[in-house]
Design a protein around this motif. Structure first.
Motif, PDB file in Angstrom:
ATOM      1  N   ALA A 164      46.533  57.503  51.498  1.00 32.99           N
ATOM      2  CA  ALA A 164      46.322  56.875  50.194  1.00 32.99           C
ATOM      3  C   ALA A 164      47.660  56.458  49.597  1.00 32.99           C
ATOM      4  O   ALA A 164      48.728  56.922  50.002  1.00 32.99           O
ATOM      5  CB  ALA A 164      45.604  57.837  49.255  1.00 32.99           C
ATOM      6  N   GLY A 165      47.568  55.568  48.591  1.00 33.04           N
ATOM      7  CA  GLY A 165      48.755  55.145  47.864  1.00 33.04           C
ATOM      8  C   GLY A 165      49.142  53.716  48.174  1.00 33.04           C
ATOM      9  O   GLY A 165      48.567  53.044  49.025  1.00 33.04           O
ATOM     10  N   GLY A 166      50.143  53.239  47.451  1.00 27.80           N
ATOM     11  CA  GLY A 166      50.654  51.901  47.673  1.00 27.80           C
ATOM     12  C   GLY A 166      49.866  50.838  46.924  1.00 27.80           C
ATOM     13  O   GLY A 166      48.872  51.115  46.255  1.00 27.80           O
ATOM     14  N   THR A 167      50.326  49.608  47.059  1.00 26.76           N
ATOM     15  CA  THR A 167      49.695  48.457  46.423  1.00 26.76           C
ATOM     16  C   THR A 167      49.160  47.510  47.484  1.00 26.76           C
ATOM     17  O   THR A 167      49.916  47.069  48.363  1.00 26.76           O
ATOM     18  CB  THR A 167      50.695  47.700  45.529  1.00 26.76           C
ATOM     19  N   LEU A 168      47.880  47.222  47.412  1.00 30.46           N
ATOM     20  CA  LEU A 168      47.240  46.277  48.317  1.00 30.46           C
ATOM     21  C   LEU A 168      47.315  44.901  47.670  1.00 30.46           C
ATOM     22  O   LEU A 168      46.828  44.708  46.553  1.00 30.46           O
ATOM     23  CB  LEU A 168      45.787  46.689  48.569  1.00 30.46           C
ATOM     24  N   LYS A 169      47.934  43.941  48.373  1.00 32.21           N
ATOM     25  CA  LYS A 169      48.224  42.639  47.781  1.00 32.21           C
ATOM     26  C   LYS A 169      47.365  41.539  48.396  1.00 32.21           C
ATOM     27  O   LYS A 169      47.391  41.329  49.609  1.00 32.21           O
ATOM     28  CB  LYS A 169      49.709  42.316  47.967  1.00 32.21           C
ATOM     29  N   TYR A 170      46.631  40.860  47.519  1.00 31.46           N
ATOM     30  CA  TYR A 170      45.832  39.700  47.896  1.00 31.46           C
ATOM     31  C   TYR A 170      46.468  38.440  47.323  1.00 31.46           C
ATOM     32  O   TYR A 170      47.212  38.493  46.333  1.00 31.46           O
ATOM     33  CB  TYR A 170      44.420  39.791  47.317  1.00 31.46           C
ATOM     34  N   ALA A 171      46.133  37.279  47.907  1.00 27.76           N
ATOM     35  CA  ALA A 171      46.487  35.986  47.324  1.00 27.76           C
ATOM     36  C   ALA A 171      45.377  35.003  47.632  1.00 27.76           C
ATOM     37  O   ALA A 171      44.641  35.155  48.621  1.00 27.76           O
ATOM     38  CB  ALA A 171      47.819  35.482  47.873  1.00 27.76           C
ATOM     39  N   ILE A 172      45.246  33.995  46.765  1.00 27.21           N
ATOM     40  CA  ILE A 172      44.210  32.985  46.943  1.00 27.21           C
ATOM     41  C   ILE A 172      44.698  31.663  46.367  1.00 27.21           C
ATOM     42  O   ILE A 172      45.476  31.642  45.396  1.00 27.21           O
ATOM     43  CB  ILE A 172      42.887  33.413  46.287  1.00 27.21           C
ATOM     44  N   GLU A 173      44.251  30.570  46.968  1.00 29.83           N
ATOM     45  CA  GLU A 173      44.715  29.260  46.530  1.00 29.83           C
ATOM     46  C   GLU A 173      44.014  28.815  45.251  1.00 29.83           C
ATOM     47  O   GLU A 173      44.652  28.359  44.306  1.00 29.83           O
ATOM     48  CB  GLU A 173      44.487  28.216  47.627  1.00 29.83           C
ATOM     49  N   ALA A 174      42.702  28.943  45.194  1.00 27.53           N
ATOM     50  CA  ALA A 174      41.948  28.486  44.025  1.00 27.53           C
ATOM     51  C   ALA A 174      41.810  29.638  43.041  1.00 27.53           C
ATOM     52  O   ALA A 174      42.775  30.205  42.574  1.00 27.53           O
ATOM     53  CB  ALA A 174      40.598  27.923  44.438  1.00 27.53           C
ATOM     54  N   ASP A 175      40.595  30.049  42.754  1.00 22.55           N
ATOM     55  CA  ASP A 175      40.386  31.110  41.775  1.00 22.55           C
ATOM     56  C   ASP A 175      38.992  31.673  41.999  1.00 22.55           C
ATOM     57  O   ASP A 175      38.177  31.114  42.752  1.00 22.55           O
ATOM     58  CB  ASP A 175      40.519  30.564  40.349  1.00 22.55           C
ATOM     59  N   PHE A 176      38.710  32.775  41.333  1.00 19.32           N
ATOM     60  CA  PHE A 176      37.354  33.294  41.286  1.00 19.32           C
ATOM     61  C   PHE A 176      36.445  32.269  40.594  1.00 19.32           C
ATOM     62  O   PHE A 176      36.885  31.593  39.659  1.00 19.32           O
ATOM     63  CB  PHE A 176      37.309  34.601  40.489  1.00 19.32           C
ATOM     64  N   ASP A 177      35.196  32.152  41.048  1.00 14.03           N
ATOM     65  CA  ASP A 177      34.259  31.384  40.229  1.00 14.03           C
ATOM     66  C   ASP A 177      34.053  32.125  38.917  1.00 14.03           C
ATOM     67  O   ASP A 177      33.970  31.529  37.850  1.00 14.03           O
ATOM     68  CB  ASP A 177      32.941  31.113  40.944  1.00 14.03           C
ATOM     69  N   SER A 178      34.011  33.436  38.970  1.00 15.81           N
ATOM     70  CA  SER A 178      34.041  34.292  37.792  1.00 15.81           C
ATOM     71  C   SER A 178      34.258  35.712  38.265  1.00 15.81           C
ATOM     72  O   SER A 178      33.729  36.113  39.309  1.00 15.81           O
ATOM     73  CB  SER A 178      32.735  34.197  36.992  1.00 15.81           C
ATOM     74  N   THR A 179      35.025  36.494  37.499  1.00 12.84           N
ATOM     75  CA  THR A 179      35.158  37.920  37.819  1.00 12.84           C
ATOM     76  C   THR A 179      33.976  38.717  37.279  1.00 12.84           C
ATOM     77  O   THR A 179      33.855  39.908  37.563  1.00 12.84           O
ATOM     78  CB  THR A 179      36.457  38.494  37.238  1.00 12.84           C
ATOM     79  N   ASP A 180      33.116  38.060  36.507  1.00 14.34           N
ATOM     80  CA  ASP A 180      31.900  38.691  35.984  1.00 14.34           C
ATOM     81  C   ASP A 180      30.907  38.854  37.133  1.00 14.34           C
ATOM     82  O   ASP A 180      30.480  37.869  37.728  1.00 14.34           O
ATOM     83  CB  ASP A 180      31.311  37.797  34.890  1.00 14.34           C
ATOM     84  N   PRO A 181      30.521  40.095  37.471  1.00 17.66           N
ATOM     85  CA  PRO A 181      29.615  40.282  38.604  1.00 17.66           C
ATOM     86  C   PRO A 181      28.254  39.637  38.408  1.00 17.66           C
ATOM     87  O   PRO A 181      27.525  39.426  39.388  1.00 17.66           O
ATOM     88  CB  PRO A 181      29.492  41.809  38.718  1.00 17.66           C
ATOM     89  N   GLY A 182      27.902  39.289  37.184  1.00 22.19           N
ATOM     90  CA  GLY A 182      26.634  38.618  36.940  1.00 22.19           C
ATOM     91  C   GLY A 182      26.686  37.127  37.085  1.00 22.19           C
ATOM     92  O   GLY A 182      25.654  36.451  36.960  1.00 22.19           O
ATOM     93  N   ASN A 183      27.867  36.572  37.389  1.00 24.61           N
ATOM     94  CA  ASN A 183      28.022  35.120  37.348  1.00 24.61           C
ATOM     95  C   ASN A 183      28.884  34.622  38.495  1.00 24.61           C
ATOM     96  O   ASN A 183      29.766  33.791  38.313  1.00 24.61           O
ATOM     97  CB  ASN A 183      28.645  34.702  36.004  1.00 24.61           C
ATOM     98  N   THR A 184      28.635  35.126  39.693  1.00 26.27           N
ATOM     99  CA  THR A 184      29.453  34.743  40.842  1.00 26.27           C
ATOM    100  C   THR A 184      28.588  34.556  42.078  1.00 26.27           C
ATOM    101  O   THR A 184      27.588  35.253  42.254  1.00 26.27           O
ATOM    102  CB  THR A 184      30.531  35.797  41.126  1.00 26.27           C
ATOM    103  N   TYR A 185      29.009  33.610  42.932  1.00 28.55           N
ATOM    104  CA  TYR A 185      28.277  33.397  44.180  1.00 28.55           C
ATOM    105  C   TYR A 185      29.218  33.178  45.361  1.00 28.55           C
ATOM    106  O   TYR A 185      28.787  32.875  46.451  1.00 28.55           O
ATOM    107  CB  TYR A 185      27.325  32.202  44.036  1.00 28.55           C
ATOM    108  N   TYR A 186      30.510  33.272  45.153  1.00 28.57           N
ATOM    109  CA  TYR A 186      31.437  33.204  46.274  1.00 28.57           C
ATOM    110  C   TYR A 186      31.365  34.515  47.063  1.00 28.57           C
ATOM    111  O   TYR A 186      31.415  35.599  46.495  1.00 28.57           O
ATOM    112  CB  TYR A 186      32.862  32.984  45.791  1.00 28.57           C
ATOM    113  N   ALA A 187      31.294  34.381  48.386  1.00 21.65           N
ATOM    114  CA  ALA A 187      31.185  35.567  49.227  1.00 21.65           C
ATOM    115  C   ALA A 187      32.376  36.496  49.050  1.00 21.65           C
ATOM    116  O   ALA A 187      32.229  37.711  49.012  1.00 21.65           O
ATOM    117  CB  ALA A 187      31.036  35.164  50.696  1.00 21.65           C
TER     118      ALA A 187
END
Length: 582
Positions: free
Chosen positions: A52-75
């Motif tokens: 355990a520990g450390g920082t897991l780093k992600y990157a993405i070119e565009a963006d979330f359609d929404s971070t709201d779990p009720g309003n997203t359809y990107y896999a």
């Protein structure tokens, strides 16, 4: 692909397609850099570790359609949102043949149906808590589902399975003083029980309970569209500050999450950070150099890096190349290209071989000639209603169809693509060149992925006002059946004014009737037969042009631990990942 739009909606659902690039260059047996096995992560856990520990780093070119779990359809977002949003059910957290089996998440056990599958009862675990230490109740889950499906049009991005199948009159949680007054399709007889009342038989309903819309939402915390700025966490991580669209999202540990209640999430990193707005080429370079750990988009490395890595012997042990279970395709928008013979002309004229090469050739997948991917029961990959020599297109047949539809000299229209997806653009360019051979002039229009379905290709008004005759898309299964894969992109009832993933706007009575019949059919073999009939009818209507049954090339770094491909999300299982930087 669930749904979901994939690799940039979506999966799709949908409205486009998504997958992740991560790493772990050694298998469980250990090994030095590059000493792992090519494609090992497709079927086994690579670089297993409980560190355990450390920082897991992600990157993405565009963006979330929404971070709201009720309003997203990107896999990719269905996968990622599990860091902070638990669901009633989940997919089995292991690689291989049992990966798509359902298990409880917040639920205390599997749902219990009545005799005709119109009523389902789910118990949730006691003692589950939000990030502020308050207890999660069945009513919070009921509200989360209600707000995501019955909101007066506030949310447009997520699937509408609950709205389609709950036995519920019109409702709007944002009207009146009591949001759930009159919302009686979900009963909560106590704080830990939900009873779902459906308007028809639905033997596959438990699959819907894996979706982010079942994440709990406290009524008093809901801010409508603004809720995405800071979602109240029910998972092992919470927002560290607010989500900054186009810039970043940082997560830190949620001290009130109890791992004893959670069979899904290892929660190994101390922090999870997402950099937003990074070009694909830069993401690929940073991934290979070890500056980031995961490409959040989940569509694998871009074309330039793909070409660089695929024949490099020194990195073969760091690569996975699984079939994603997704379909890359072109929607033929039926309200714009109304005559079926004109659409069939496009199908005949398309140079499938060229589009396949545009998508990456052998490492990119297989040429697709039907709707349902091979792993879906009812698929018939040998079916081809528009054959041609060497898949180069049948121009004579295309010209005959143009004459039949009264457009012997061809016609003009537009193709919509997501600007961030280089493969989508290249596929459109290939199609554009193919169609020009028979006089069909197709101009390519590029739009941002985050708004592609909400404002452009999935907006009925925009499509009509701007003559969008085609759009390049991708779709993965919301769950691995014909209904879970294709109902939301081919059933007429799925058509929406905005946020539309049935982007072709196919509304065929025979297709709709077969989807409805499948819901009433208990036997999986009989359902598969119905799904095969639907596949054929969609191809006859030329509403969808299959391009590629997708394969994805992932690079996994040496520092990334517990890496394996999860077909339910068409990418690595984000919840298993850790980092070991020595």
């Amino acid at each position: 692909m669930r749904k979901r739009t994939y690799g940039f909606v979506a999966l799709g659902a949908a409205a486009s397609i998504l997958l992740s690039a991560c790493g772990g260059g050694s298998t469980d047996a250990g090994g030095d850099s590059g000493s792992g096995t090519f494609d090992a992560g497709s079927t086994e856990v690579v670089n297993s570790s409980d560190k355990a520990g450390g920082t897991l780093k992600y990157a993405i070119e565009a963006d979330f359609d929404s971070t709201d779990p009720g309003n997203t359809y990107y896999a990719f977002n269905w996968n990622f949102s599990r860091y902070y949003a638990r669901t009633l059910l989940a997919f089995n957290p292991e690689p291989g043949e049992h990966a798509t089996e359902l298990i409880p998440d917040m639920a205390a056990g599997m749902p219990e149906p009545n005799d005709d599958f119109t009523e389902w009862t789910v118990k949730i675990q006691e003692g589950l808590k939000y990030e502020d230490g308050t207890e999660i109740t069945a009513q919070d889950i009921e509200y989360g589902i209600a707000r995501s499906n019955f909101n007066g049009g506030v949310f447009t991005e997520g699937p509408q399975y609950f709205k389609s199948h709950l036995d519920q009159d019109d409702h709007n949680v944002y009207e009146g003083s009591d949001p759930l007054a009159g919302f009686d399709s979900i009963e909560t007889p106590d704080d830990h029980t939900l009873v779902f009342h459906l308007n028809n038989s639905f033997s596959e309903f438990p699959n819907v309970l894996t979706q982010p819309q079942t994440a709990p939402v406290p009524i008093e915390a809901d801010r409508g569209e603004l809720y995405q700025e800071h979602v109240v966490s029910s998972g092992p991580y919470k927002f560290d500050g607010d989500y900054e669209p186009g810039v970043k999202l940082h997560l830190e540990r949620n001290e009130h999450w109890d791992p004893a209640t959670d069979p899904i999430r290892a929660a190994l990193p101390d922090r999870v950070e997402v950099a937003i707005g990074v070009s694909q080429d830069e993401i690929d370079e940073r991934l290979v150099n070890g500056d980031i750990d995961v490409d959040l988009r989940g569509s694998g490395v871009g074309p330039a890096m793909n070409a660089r890595l695929i024949d490099d012997d020194s990195v073969q042990g760091n690569l996975d190349n699984p079939y994603s279970g997704a379909l890359r395709y072109v929607n033929l928008h039926t309200p714009i290209i109304e005559n079926v013979a004109c659409r069939q002309a496009i199908m005949y004229a398309a140079d499938r071989d060229s589009m396949w090469r545009a998508w990456g050739g052998e490492s990119g997948g297989d040429i697709a000639t039907n709707l349902l991917p091979p792993a879906i029961p009812g698929s018939n990959p040998e079916s081809d209603l528009y054959p041609s020599e060497d898949n180069k297109g049948d121009l004579d047949a295309a010209k005959e169809k143009l004459e039949e539809c009264g457009q012997a000299d061809g016609f003009a229209t537009n193709i919509a693509v997501r600007v961030e997806s280089e493969k989508d653009v290249q596929t459109a360019e290939s199609l554009q060149e193919s169609l020009a051979r028979v006089g069909i002039e197709a101009e390519i229009k590029s739009f941002p992925a985050a708004d592609f379905f909400g404002q452009y290709a999935g907006s009925q008004d925009y499509v009509r006002e701007n003559d969008i005759g085609m759009s390049v898309s991708g779709w993965g299964p919301d769950w691995p059946t014909g209904y879970g894969f294709a109902s939301k992109i081919t059933h007429g009832e799925a058509i929406m004014e905005t946020g539309n993933f049935n982007t072709s706007e196919l509304d065929d009575p025979e297709v709709n009737g077969l989807w409805d019949k499948a819901l009433e059919t208990e036997d999986p073999t009989e359902r598969a037969s119905i799904y095969e009939q639907i596949d054929t009818l969609v191809m006859e209507q030329a509403a969808i042009m299959p391009v590629v049954f997708d394969k994805v090339l992932f690079y996994r770094s040496e520092e990334l631990t517990n890496v394996y491909y999860q077909p339910a999300y068409m990418m690595y299982d984000f919840m298993a990942l850790g980092v070991d930087r020595g």
